[in-house]
Design a protein around this motif. Structure first.
Motif, mmCIF file in Angstrom:
data_model
loop_
_atom_site.group_PDB
_atom_site.id
_atom_site.type_symbol
_atom_site.label_atom_id
_atom_site.label_comp_id
_atom_site.label_asym_id
_atom_site.label_seq_id
_atom_site.Cartn_x
_atom_site.Cartn_y
_atom_site.Cartn_z
ATOM 1 N N VAL A 1 34.438 56.265 16.465
ATOM 2 C CA VAL A 1 35.715 56.423 15.301
ATOM 3 C C VAL A 1 35.517 56.532 14.138
ATOM 4 N N THR A 2 36.391 57.652 13.401
ATOM 5 C CA THR A 2 36.263 58.454 12.124
ATOM 6 C C THR A 2 36.912 57.603 10.882
ATOM 7 N N PRO B 1 35.145 62.350 16.655
ATOM 8 C CA PRO B 1 36.224 60.898 17.266
ATOM 9 C C PRO B 1 37.271 60.823 16.783
ATOM 10 N N GLY B 2 38.393 59.597 17.229
ATOM 11 C CA GLY B 2 39.402 60.078 16.257
ATOM 12 C C GLY B 2 40.060 58.864 15.142
ATOM 13 N N ALA C 1 43.941 55.242 12.279
ATOM 14 C CA ALA C 1 45.526 55.427 12.655
ATOM 15 C C ALA C 1 46.159 56.227 14.289
ATOM 16 N N MET C 2 44.930 57.616 14.345
ATOM 17 C CA MET C 2 45.197 57.216 15.768
ATOM 18 C C MET C 2 45.137 56.416 17.097
ATOM 19 N N PHE C 3 43.801 55.674 16.896
ATOM 20 C CA PHE C 3 43.917 54.780 17.955
ATOM 21 C C PHE C 3 44.763 53.258 17.627
ATOM 22 N N GLN C 4 45.234 53.328 16.870
ATOM 23 C CA GLN C 4 45.856 52.076 16.412
ATOM 24 C C GLN C 4 47.152 52.726 17.140
ATOM 25 N N GLY C 5 47.937 53.685 16.591
ATOM 26 C CA GLY C 5 49.051 54.675 17.860
ATOM 27 C C GLY C 5 49.093 54.598 18.702
ATOM 28 N N ARG D 1 38.753 51.761 22.836
ATOM 29 C CA ARG D 1 38.604 53.267 22.587
ATOM 30 C C ARG D 1 37.383 53.782 20.975
ATOM 31 N N ILE D 2 37.015 52.354 20.354
ATOM 32 C CA ILE D 2 36.113 52.732 19.327
ATOM 33 C C ILE D 2 34.920 52.404 20.432
#
Length: 260
Positions: free
Chosen positions: A96-97, A33-34, A37-41, A90-91
């Motif tokens: 999420v990581t 999982p992303g 920071a990746m999911f924020q972007g 996304r989460i």
């Protein structure tokens, strides 16, 4: 006959920086999982895509008028809510990581998720206020695939945004390719000069239109405390830059065929 490899910037980065990571991700389809920071972007990217697609649709009907480019914008609260919903989705879908650094900084993993969600809301409202009203879009999330006959591979990529801007020197209307970034900290001043993504996206746009875009830029959306800052760094990739990129990709293809 050897099949043509599909080369993207992310694939090239993995090959050049970590062969083991490339093997797990692209050959074994082993994906974790992303990160937050990746999911924020990706949440701000989703908001930007929605905003600029609406502008583009209105522009097709009304022309590049204030009604089309500004009248279609969401309110600050709507932009924040959209970005947060994209982040949470996304989460929910992928998990999420939460890195140790994020958890330690926030006090716990749950607090890190909540802290990031708050940042997403601030970033979304900030993008809507500081960036969106100034954008005159030509293309949004433009997927381009180029298959040059002289090469043994295809080049693929998705351009976040292509916009019309005024050339500061001549006053002419020109085309600029934008790559949106949402870093945790302020970017280096030479980030765009060192960006291979901007070179690749310029190459793809040139392959699509038959001419080089006037420029390409990294657009950083950064939050510090409760404030949002926009840092746009522009460059003009040259033909030599494009050749160097293709040479790197050819080397990457050879590494793949050799077993990385």
């Amino acid at each position: 006959m050897v099949a043509r490899e599909r080369m993207s910037h992310s694939k090239l980065w993995e090959i050049e920086n970590c062969g083991e990571s490339f093997r797990r991700k692209y050959l074994e389809n082993d994906r974790t999982p992303g990160t937050l920071a990746m999911f924020q972007g990706s949440a701000i990217d989703a908001l930007a895509n929605s905003i600029h697609t609406n502008q583009l649709d209105a522009k097709a009907e009304l022309g590049p008028t204030p009604e089309a480019l500004i009248g279609t914008l969401p309110t600050a609260s709507e932009a924040a809510e959209f970005a947060v919903a994209a982040f949470e989705a996304r989460i929910q879908e992928e998990g999420v990581t939460v890195t140790k650094e994020d958890a330690d900084d926030a006090g716990s993993e749950a607090a890190a998720v909540g802290h990031t969600k708050d940042h997403v809301a601030v970033l979304g409202a900030g993008y809507n206020r500081l960036v969106a009203p100034k954008v005159n879009p030509l293309a949004v999330q433009r997927k381009i695939e180029a298959s040059p006959s002289a090469l043994s591979f295809d080049v693929v990529g998705v351009l976040d945004l292509v916009e019309e801007v005024e050339d500061a020197e001549t006053g002419a209307t020109v085309e600029r390719v934008i790559d949106l970034k949402v870093p945790k900290r302020r970017p280096r001043k030479d980030a765009a000069k060192k960006s291979s993504q901007l070179v690749l996206y310029s190459l793809l746009r040139a392959a699509e239109t038959g001419r080089m875009p006037h420029s390409a830029a990294l657009r950083h959306v950064v939050t510090t405390s409760r404030f949002v800052e926009i840092d746009t760094q522009e460059v003009k990739p040259t033909v030599a830059d494009l050749r160097a990129m293709l040479e790197r990709m050819e080397a990457g293809v050879q590494a793949i065929r050799a077993g990385v």
